[in-house]
Scaffold this motif. Sequence first.
Motif, PDB file in Angstrom:
ATOM      1  N   CYS A 236       0.847  -1.194   0.000  1.00 56.26           N
ATOM      2  CA  CYS A 236       0.000   0.000   0.000  1.00 56.26           C
ATOM      3  C   CYS A 236       0.881   1.242   0.000  1.00 56.26           C
ATOM      4  O   CYS A 236       1.501   1.572   0.999  1.00 56.26           O
ATOM      5  N   SER A 237       0.933   1.909  -1.149  1.00 54.01           N
ATOM      6  CA  SER A 237       1.804   3.087  -1.248  1.00 54.01           C
ATOM      7  C   SER A 237       1.282   4.213  -0.359  1.00 54.01           C
ATOM      8  O   SER A 237       0.073   4.267  -0.062  1.00 54.01           O
ATOM      9  N   PRO A 238       2.155   5.124   0.050  1.00 52.42           N
ATOM     10  CA  PRO A 238       1.709   6.277   0.853  1.00 52.42           C
ATOM     11  C   PRO A 238       0.577   7.033   0.139  1.00 52.42           C
ATOM     12  O   PRO A 238      -0.393   7.444   0.777  1.00 52.42           O
ATOM     13  N   ALA A 239       0.651   7.125  -1.172  1.00 49.81           N
ATOM     14  CA  ALA A 239      -0.390   7.848  -1.924  1.00 49.81           C
ATOM     15  C   ALA A 239      -1.741   7.139  -1.769  1.00 49.81           C
ATOM     16  O   ALA A 239      -2.774   7.767  -1.560  1.00 49.81           O
ATOM     17  N   THR A 240      -1.696   5.799  -1.820  1.00 51.01           N
ATOM     18  CA  THR A 240      -2.957   5.037  -1.670  1.00 51.01           C
ATOM     19  C   THR A 240      -3.518   5.241  -0.273  1.00 51.01           C
ATOM     20  O   THR A 240      -4.715   5.499  -0.097  1.00 51.01           O
ATOM     21  N   ARG A 241      -2.653   5.170   0.747  1.00 50.32           N
ATOM     22  CA  ARG A 241      -3.125   5.351   2.135  1.00 50.32           C
ATOM     23  C   ARG A 241      -3.730   6.744   2.293  1.00 50.32           C
ATOM     24  O   ARG A 241      -4.762   6.917   2.920  1.00 50.32           O
ATOM     25  N   GLN A 242      -3.089   7.720   1.672  1.00 53.10           N
ATOM     26  CA  GLN A 242      -3.583   9.101   1.763  1.00 53.10           C
ATOM     27  C   GLN A 242      -4.980   9.197   1.135  1.00 53.10           C
ATOM     28  O   GLN A 242      -5.894   9.795   1.713  1.00 53.10           O
TER      29      GLN A 242
ATOM     30  N   ASP B 271      -7.460   7.537   3.487  1.00 58.06           N
ATOM     31  CA  ASP B 271      -7.715   8.408   4.648  1.00 58.06           C
ATOM     32  C   ASP B 271      -8.727   9.501   4.288  1.00 58.06           C
ATOM     33  O   ASP B 271      -9.697   9.740   5.007  1.00 58.06           O
ATOM     34  N   GLU B 272      -8.488  10.140   3.152  1.00 61.41           N
ATOM     35  CA  GLU B 272      -9.378  11.228   2.720  1.00 61.41           C
ATOM     36  C   GLU B 272     -10.778  10.690   2.421  1.00 61.41           C
ATOM     37  O   GLU B 272     -11.794  11.311   2.764  1.00 61.41           O
ATOM     38  N   ALA B 273     -10.833   9.487   1.827  1.00 60.46           N
ATOM     39  CA  ALA B 273     -12.141   8.883   1.504  1.00 60.46           C
ATOM     40  C   ALA B 273     -12.923   8.628   2.789  1.00 60.46           C
ATOM     41  O   ALA B 273     -14.110   8.958   2.887  1.00 60.46           O
ATOM     42  N   ILE B 274     -12.264   8.073   3.792  1.00 62.09           N
ATOM     43  CA  ILE B 274     -12.943   7.796   5.061  1.00 62.09           C
ATOM     44  C   ILE B 274     -13.387   9.112   5.717  1.00 62.09           C
ATOM     45  O   ILE B 274     -14.502   9.217   6.230  1.00 62.09           O
ATOM     46  N   ARG B 275     -12.522  10.143   5.639  1.00 67.96           N
ATOM     47  CA  ARG B 275     -12.916  11.451   6.198  1.00 67.96           C
ATOM     48  C   ARG B 275     -14.193  11.945   5.529  1.00 67.96           C
ATOM     49  O   ARG B 275     -15.121  12.374   6.192  1.00 67.96           O
TER      50      ARG B 275
ATOM     51  N   TYR C 271     -16.449  -0.372   5.151  1.00 66.19           N
ATOM     52  CA  TYR C 271     -15.932  -1.750   5.241  1.00 66.19           C
ATOM     53  C   TYR C 271     -14.991  -2.043   4.071  1.00 66.19           C
ATOM     54  O   TYR C 271     -13.901  -2.602   4.254  1.00 66.19           O
ATOM     55  N   GLY C 272     -15.373  -1.606   2.866  1.00 64.05           N
ATOM     56  CA  GLY C 272     -14.533  -1.817   1.677  1.00 64.05           C
ATOM     57  C   GLY C 272     -13.238  -1.013   1.744  1.00 64.05           C
ATOM     58  O   GLY C 272     -12.175  -1.486   1.334  1.00 64.05           O
ATOM     59  N   LEU C 273     -13.327   0.206   2.314  1.00 64.67           N
ATOM     60  CA  LEU C 273     -12.132   1.075   2.422  1.00 64.67           C
ATOM     61  C   LEU C 273     -11.147   0.511   3.443  1.00 64.67           C
ATOM     62  O   LEU C 273      -9.953   0.392   3.170  1.00 64.67           O
ATOM     63  N   VAL C 274     -11.645   0.125   4.626  1.00 63.80           N
ATOM     64  CA  VAL C 274     -10.707  -0.345   5.659  1.00 63.80           C
ATOM     65  C   VAL C 274     -10.146  -1.725   5.317  1.00 63.80           C
ATOM     66  O   VAL C 274      -9.091  -2.112   5.820  1.00 63.80           O
ATOM     67  N   ASN C 275     -10.837  -2.483   4.438  1.00 67.93           N
ATOM     68  CA  ASN C 275     -10.330  -3.802   4.025  1.00 67.93           C
ATOM     69  C   ASN C 275      -9.362  -3.715   2.842  1.00 67.93           C
ATOM     70  O   ASN C 275      -8.880  -4.737   2.354  1.00 67.93           O
ATOM     71  N   GLY C 276      -9.182  -2.470   2.305  1.00 71.30           N
ATOM     72  CA  GLY C 276      -8.261  -2.339   1.163  1.00 71.30           C
ATOM     73  C   GLY C 276      -8.904  -2.771  -0.147  1.00 71.30           C
ATOM     74  O   GLY C 276      -8.225  -2.901  -1.167  1.00 71.30           O
TER      75      GLY C 276
END
Length: 366
Positions: free
Chosen positions: A9-15, A18-22, A73-78
């Motif tokens: 999971c690249s830093p860009a993907t995590r970012q 994070d923004e999607a969950i926000r 659920y889909g976001l936190v599961n990747g």
Amino acid sequence: MPDESIDRCSPATRQWVDEAIRRVQADANRSADTHLHVFPLPEEWGIDLYLKDESVHPTGSLKHRLARSLFLYGLVNGWITEGTTIVEASSGSTAVSEAYFARLLGLDFVTVVPRKTSPQKIELIERYGGRCHYVDIPIEMYAAAERVAADNGGHYMDQFKYAERATDWRGNNNIAESIFEQLAMERFPAPEWIVVGAGTGGTSATIGRYTRYHRHATKLAVVDPENSAYFPGWATGAGDYATGMPSRIEGIGRPRIEPSFVPGVIDLMIPVPDAASMAAMRHLYDVTGLRAGGSTGTNLWGVWHLVARMLAEGCRGSIVTLICDGGERYAGTYYDDDWLAAQGLQPEKHYAAIERLLATGHWSPP
Ligand SMILES: Cc1ncc(COP(=O)(O)O)c(C=O)c1O
């Protein structure tokens, strides 16, 4: 020794995640909780009836909650990352709500629908930027959704599989927690009964688990329309029960027992004739001015059955049910007398039975 670790999971993907969950949580933070209306009953009965109005969600139904949970659920599961095409198999409320959240996250949304889905439904899904993929035979929807997701590198949300898993049954502002909080200042804060229908089964699973986890004495009754597999499957204990027939009441009743249906949390199931659902839906509108969908009528018929039972038992207490979606979606069907006649549905006798119950306390359904 060479470093063989793989960075998935690249830093860009995590970012992006994070923004999607926000954004999803910010949407919840901007939304007020749905109302809990009182339906007036004779004071001397000692029974209070409440209607949890889920039609006021931004996308017009209880599925706004499920769609939000499925996306988180889909976001936190990747499973959902930047550019993921979101795919579902639904022509109903779930597709409308998922299209809304996909647009919120800048993602494509495709839902697989039967070719004869009503233009009003298609229009609602497309209003939120969703696209419809048509199948001729309804039962083919699930396999087609799997294929569309595979062909587009997308994620199949699969509400029937994940509804019971994606929703937090302990609380976290789920529908049950909201109901108990809104009843806190009432004379019967822990309801005798909560009455809901089952489409995926997610709502009944959440409410049944919540009441048990918080050790409330509240019982869960699940209503079921004609042709559905849920009541006969629950009554016989046959988890693989199937009728193969579609339900006429949008959103509830299934031709097979779906994975998110949790029979163990259900205290009572009530089969409801479709004409009774139509009668109770129209009676609600005539008495309160609240225009709801057919599944709300199914809920209310179950409520009248339980009100009669509590009266007969001399049991005082409260009952809660759901307004699942708004009636404006059904102007051309459930609220159209010609459509009812063409379906062979005659709600008059059931309507009269509700009126007789409210006037006399006597329940004698046709
Ligand atoms: C209008 C309506 N009512 C009730 C339900 C049942 O909810 P659940 O899927 O949580 O069982 C649905 C589900 O799609 C619905 O659309």
